[in-house]
Design an enzyme around this catalytic site. Structure first.
Site, short mmCIF file in Angstrom:
data_model
loop_
_atom_site.label_atom_id
_atom_site.label_comp_id
_atom_site.label_asym_id
_atom_site.label_seq_id
_atom_site.Cartn_x
_atom_site.Cartn_y
_atom_site.Cartn_z
N ARG A 155 2.15 -12.25 -9.35
CA ARG A 155 0.78 -11.74 -9.42
C ARG A 155 -0.17 -12.87 -9.77
O ARG A 155 0.17 -13.72 -10.61
CB ARG A 155 0.72 -10.65 -10.50
CG ARG A 155 -0.43 -9.73 -10.46
CD ARG A 155 -0.65 -9.02 -9.11
NE ARG A 155 -0.14 -7.68 -9.01
CZ ARG A 155 0.74 -7.29 -8.08
NH1 ARG A 155 1.25 -8.12 -7.21
NH2 ARG A 155 1.12 -6.03 -8.03
N GLU A 172 -7.84 -13.01 -5.72
CA GLU A 172 -7.60 -12.88 -4.28
C GLU A 172 -8.41 -11.70 -3.72
O GLU A 172 -8.64 -10.73 -4.45
CB GLU A 172 -6.10 -12.71 -4.00
CG GLU A 172 -5.47 -11.50 -4.65
CD GLU A 172 -3.95 -11.46 -4.44
OE1 GLU A 172 -3.27 -12.45 -4.74
OE2 GLU A 172 -3.49 -10.41 -3.97
N HIS A 181 -0.34 -12.80 0.12
CA HIS A 181 0.22 -11.64 -0.60
C HIS A 181 1.06 -10.75 0.35
O HIS A 181 0.76 -9.57 0.53
CB HIS A 181 -0.90 -10.83 -1.27
CG HIS A 181 -0.41 -9.97 -2.40
ND1 HIS A 181 -1.15 -9.71 -3.53
CD2 HIS A 181 0.77 -9.32 -2.58
CE1 HIS A 181 -0.47 -8.93 -4.35
NE2 HIS A 181 0.71 -8.67 -3.79
C1 8YV Z 1 2.13 -4.85 -2.47
C2 8YV Z 1 2.83 -5.99 -4.63
O1 8YV Z 1 2.18 -5.12 -1.13
O2 8YV Z 1 4.11 -4.09 -5.07
C3 8YV Z 1 3.39 -4.95 -5.52
O3 8YV Z 1 3.09 -4.99 -6.72
O4 8YV Z 1 2.29 -6.94 -5.07
C4 8YV Z 1 2.98 -5.90 -3.15
O5 8YV Z 1 4.31 -5.63 -2.85
C5 8YV Z 1 0.72 -4.76 -2.90
O6 8YV Z 1 0.65 -4.64 -4.24
C6 8YV Z 1 0.01 -3.62 -2.19
O7 8YV Z 1 -0.78 -2.83 -3.04
#
Ligand code: 8YV
Length: 322
Positions: A238, A267, A285
């Site tokens: 993250r 981002e 991402h």
């Molecule tokens: C997602 C992610 O695609 O699951 C998570 O926390 O970071 C990614 O796998 C993204 O968050 C979509 O909302």
């Protein structure tokens, strides 16, 4: 009358079909991102929502959505949701754990290999028509095999990354908020070390912690200074876990050698210097983005929403913060 729900972003048709059997659905198949005002208006009369990381679910929003009972994130991360506010207002919140571990771990390895072996930099050179022939010293990279992999954050995804290191004959070290059982350590062939040891010994440091106030900038200037000059940092966890401005400085000064990044602070905006550096591999991402996994994530979120509004017991209910 069926409960009313909002789906904040485009989703796969099977998830919409499933939701439509239970709810009066307001979709957003045009995938128009909603600012906080538009989101509040769209949610004002809704009983539930299927959300993504792009939407901030906080107390100010919830105050304007008196009927809302459930917010179901299509993500394992939930740093976009204020769980305390949800608890105070009786709103259930859920995430999608488990279904994306393997895909995210695979992608972490794509970043590790691409960064260590300079894959994107070399491809750009070739596409630009600069390749005039083979050279012994061309794009010399760093060997992944037999190096030391450090994992910061040894949850499901960190463990899946560790298990994949065996084929590369690596030494695997990890640091985590709590030490794992001997059984899991054995399965992952990973040894628990202190944070300082992890920083000092890792050739490749891959971060897999959730983002929270406790992990904000957990990797910054002070931590980079403790790493090996040849070290590589990988972040598919993250934005905000890593201090991007400090990382840019560390990469410019050679404090560490290179980075592979799928996530960023603020981002989709990036620190502009990332785009000028050649020793970074950058992706938007997409670590969980295999077709099968993104379909599973959307469906699991939809199942959570149906369970939340019918039984009040969604399988992936997030606990209120301690
Ligand atoms: C997602 C992610 O695609 O699951 C998570 O926390 O970071 C990614 O796998 C993204 O968050 C979509 O909302």
């Amino acid at each position: 009358m069926k409960p009313k729900i909002l789906v904040t972003r485009e989703v796969f048709s099977e998830a919409l079909d499933f939701l439509s059997r239970h709810f009066d659905v307001t979709p957003n198949q045009a995938d128009t991102p909603m600012n906080p005002e538009a989101l509040a208006e769209a949610l004002a009369d809704k009983d539930g929502a299927l959300t993504t990381l792009s939407e901030r679910i906080d107390d100010a929003l919830l105050a304007r959505c008196p009927k809302l009972k459930a917010v179901c994130n299509i993500a394992v991360g939930f740093n976009n949701i204020d769980l305390k506010a949800c608890q105070a207002r009786g709103v259930m919140a859920t995430n999608t754990p488990g279904v994306l571990d393997a895909s995210t771990a695979d992608f972490t390895w794509a970043l590790i290999l691409a960064t260590a072996r300079r894959v994107t930099e070399a491809e750009q050179y070739l596409r630009a028509g600069k390749w005039t022939g083979w050279k012994l010293k061309q794009f010399l990279g760093t060997d992944v095999n037999h190096s030391t992999l450090g994992i910061l954050g040894m949850g499901r995804i960190g463990q899946a990354v560790a298990r994949r290191a065996r084929g590369f004959d690596m030494t695997v070290l990890y640091h985590n908020s709590r030490r794992l059982s001997a059984e899991v350590e054995k399965d992952c062939h990973a040894a628990y070390v202190s944070m300082d040891d992890l920083l000092a010994r890792a050739d490749i440091l891959s971060v897999h912690t959730p983002y929270s106030p406790a992990t904000h900038h957990i990797l910054g200037a002070a931590q980079f200074a403790k790493m090996k000059p040849g070290a590589i940092l990988i972040n598919a966890a993250r934005g905000g876990v890593v201090d991007d401005a400090a990382l840019v400085e560390a990469l410019k000064r050679g404090t560490i050698a290179a980075a592979g990044l799928d996530v960023f602070e603020n981002e989709p905006a990036l620190h502009p210097d990332f785009l000028r550096l050649t020793n970074v591999v950058l992706t938007p991402h997409i670590a969980s983005s295999s077709e099968a996994t993104r379909r599973r994530m959307a469906m699991l979120a939809a199942e959570n929403l149906v369970a939340a509004l019918t039984t009040g017991k969604p399988p992936n209910l997030l606990p209120p913060p301690a």
